[in-house]
Design a protein around this motif. Structure first.
Motif, short mmCIF file in Angstrom:
data_model
loop_
_atom_site.label_atom_id
_atom_site.label_comp_id
_atom_site.label_asym_id
_atom_site.label_seq_id
_atom_site.Cartn_x
_atom_site.Cartn_y
_atom_site.Cartn_z
N LEU A 66 0.83 -1.20 0.00
CA LEU A 66 0.00 0.00 0.00
C LEU A 66 0.86 1.25 0.00
O LEU A 66 0.61 2.21 -0.75
CB LEU A 66 -0.93 -0.02 1.22
CG LEU A 66 -1.79 1.23 1.45
CD1 LEU A 66 -2.72 1.46 0.28
CD2 LEU A 66 -2.57 1.11 2.74
N GLU A 67 1.92 1.24 0.79
CA GLU A 67 2.81 2.40 0.90
C GLU A 67 3.51 2.70 -0.42
O GLU A 67 3.73 3.86 -0.78
CB GLU A 67 3.85 2.13 2.00
CG GLU A 67 4.83 3.27 2.22
CD GLU A 67 5.86 2.93 3.30
OE1 GLU A 67 6.87 3.63 3.39
OE2 GLU A 67 5.62 1.94 4.03
N GLU A 68 3.84 1.66 -1.18
CA GLU A 68 4.59 1.83 -2.42
C GLU A 68 3.70 1.96 -3.65
O GLU A 68 4.19 2.03 -4.77
CB GLU A 68 5.56 0.65 -2.61
CG GLU A 68 6.67 0.59 -1.58
CD GLU A 68 7.59 1.80 -1.66
OE1 GLU A 68 7.81 2.30 -2.80
OE2 GLU A 68 8.07 2.25 -0.61
N GLY A 69 2.37 1.93 -3.45
CA GLY A 69 1.47 2.15 -4.57
C GLY A 69 0.98 0.90 -5.27
O GLY A 69 0.25 1.00 -6.27
N TRP A 70 1.33 -0.28 -4.76
CA TRP A 70 0.83 -1.54 -5.33
C TRP A 70 -0.46 -1.89 -4.62
O TRP A 70 -0.54 -2.89 -3.89
CB TRP A 70 1.87 -2.65 -5.18
CG TRP A 70 3.21 -2.30 -5.75
CD1 TRP A 70 4.30 -1.84 -5.09
CD2 TRP A 70 3.59 -2.39 -7.12
NE1 TRP A 70 5.34 -1.62 -5.95
CE2 TRP A 70 4.93 -1.95 -7.22
CE3 TRP A 70 2.92 -2.77 -8.29
CZ2 TRP A 70 5.62 -1.91 -8.42
CZ3 TRP A 70 3.61 -2.73 -9.48
CH2 TRP A 70 4.94 -2.30 -9.55
N ASP A 71 -1.50 -1.11 -4.84
CA ASP A 71 -2.67 -1.18 -3.98
C ASP A 71 -3.91 -1.75 -4.64
O ASP A 71 -5.02 -1.61 -4.13
CB ASP A 71 -2.99 0.20 -3.40
CG ASP A 71 -3.01 1.30 -4.46
OD1 ASP A 71 -2.93 0.96 -5.65
OD2 ASP A 71 -3.10 2.48 -4.10
N ASP A 72 -3.76 -2.37 -5.81
CA ASP A 72 -4.89 -3.08 -6.41
C ASP A 72 -4.35 -4.29 -7.16
O ASP A 72 -3.18 -4.34 -7.52
CB ASP A 72 -5.72 -2.18 -7.32
CG ASP A 72 -4.93 -1.64 -8.51
OD1 ASP A 72 -4.57 -2.44 -9.38
OD2 ASP A 72 -4.68 -0.42 -8.56
#
Length: 418
Positions: free
Chosen positions: A23-29
């Motif tokens: 989530l922090e690194e933008g891999w959120d889906d």
């Protein structure tokens, strides 16, 4: 059917502890997570077991076999090792059904996918970085941004090999829209020895004015890790034109969210989210009924994007030239071989279904350009379960990025015809 909820995708194995870091690194889906390559994994300090688990789960998600993810991950084998197992081993060790074994060992394409998009996916989902990627992969931009750049270059190369119907490339200078889209799948024909006549379908793309002032309400936002499964506070109605004010948008009008064919269409479209992100195009699903339990079953399992409620059914009326396109279950499905074929295709993908809600109002798909540039493409669900071809959708979205190129293509086409 593979879910777009990240929690369902990572399961209870070794990837679960990475959720907060993802989530922090933008891999959120899920669609974005599946395109992670070796450099991205190393940047997150993933162990070899975590890398193998991600590769296994991505492969199973593509092949609609996520029910075996936990067992295959627990084996400690890599994806290559698992693919080399015999049918007897896959059946006895992991309880895999023989039909699912055939699907699992088919490495040519993802199950139920589109030939163009799957060939593209295989190109961008390499687990090792190519020399061409290293030329523009820079440390001063985020991994997700870098992946979008990679996909954009790869998509441009792939599109040169795709031949599409000429009508899609023609510009409509008048009528307020950009392209003359293909508005239906195939011409309908009389059925049951001529006793059932085809539903009348308009042949022209809807004018921009027919959708500009439609009032819509957001029922569910774009899904991200840790988000509530449904918006608790209902949003106020808004004018649809606000949604494409800054970016082009794809609107898939769902006939019924519990329909097996509608769910399959939504799933295969949202699975390509990274491509649409690279093209700068938004994704929206439109419903004409607000049944909370149905929305919760539909999102984010089959659709992880924004879900809209079109109370006045404005998008659906625009598809029919001002009138709703409807068909009865008996005439539109039982007596329609094409609809039955569409049902079998969705059924083979392992999609669940229910029969709640009204399912006679046909849906379709719009691609709307940024601002007031108009409707670029329109697809009508002439037969229950018709899908807009992904190759056409991608081509139109690509042309929206460079309208001057599209106009040049159209002029060249006219000169060739003369």
């Amino acid at each position: 059917m593979a879910s777009f909820a990240v929690e369902d995708f990572v399961g209870n194995g070794c990837l679960q502890g990475l959720v907060s870091k993802l989530l922090e690194e933008g891999w959120d889906d899920v669609p974005t997570l599946k395109i992670m390559n070796a450099d991205d994994m190393n940047a997150l300090n993933m162990t070899q077991r975590q890398k193998d688990a991600l590769e296994i789960r991505s492969y199973l998600h593509d092949h609609a076999l996520m029910q075996y993810a936990d067992k295959l991950e627990e084996s400690g084998n890599s994806l290559t090792e698992l693919l080399n197992l015999s049918t007897v081993d896959l059946t006895s060790k992991f309880g895999m059904k023989r039909g699912h074994v055939a699907r699992f060992t088919d490495r040519t394409a993802a199950f139920g996918g589109d030939s163009f998009s799957e060939a593209y996916n295989r190109q961008v989902r390499r687990r090792t970085s190519s020399s061409s990627e290293s030329l523009y992969y820079r440390k001063d931009i985020s991994p997700v941004t870098s992946r979008k750049q990679s996909m954009m270059k790869s998509l441009t190369r792939t599109n040169t090999d795709i031949s599409l119907e000429q009508s899609m490339a023609d510009l409509a200078i008048k009528d307020g829209h950009v392209f003359k889209g293909i508005v239906a799948f195939k011409p309908d024909e009389p059925r049951a020895c001529g006793c059932v006549q085809p539903t009348p379908v308009v042949e022209n793309v809807a004018p921009y004015s027919s959708i500009e002032n439609i009032s819509v309400q957001i029922l569910a936002p774009e899904y991200k890790i840790g988000m509530e499964r449904l918006v608790k506070t209902k949003t106020a109605p808004m004018k649809a034109s606000k949604l494409w004010r800054d970016k082009p948008a794809v609107f898939v009008c769902i006939r019924r969210p519990g329909c097996i064919m509608c769910r399959a269409e939504a799933h295969q479209l949202y699975a390509k989210k990274p491509i649409f992100d690279a093209l700068g195009v938004q994704l929206f699903a439109v419903l004409h009924e607000q049944i909370e339990s149905e929305v919760m079953d539909f999102w984010p399992r089959y659709w992880g994007g924004v879900v809209l409620f079109d109370r006045s059914m404005g998008f659906y009326k625009a598809l029919g030239g001002g009138n709703l396109l409807k068909d009865k279950f008996i005439s539109g499905f039982l007596l329609n071989p094409r609809a039955i074929s569409n049902y079998r295709r969705a059924k083979a993908m392992g999609v669940d279904q229910n029969f709640r809600g009204e399912g006679e109002t046909k849906g379709g798909l719009f691609i709307v350009g940024k601002g007031k540039s108009g409707i670029a493409y329109q697809f009508i669900e002439r037969n229950f379960g018709d899908w807009a071809p992904l190759s056409e959708i991608f081509e139109i979205c690509r042309r929206l990025q460079n309208p001057q190129e599209s106009q040049l293509d159209s002029i060249t086409s006219i000169q060739q015809q003369d």
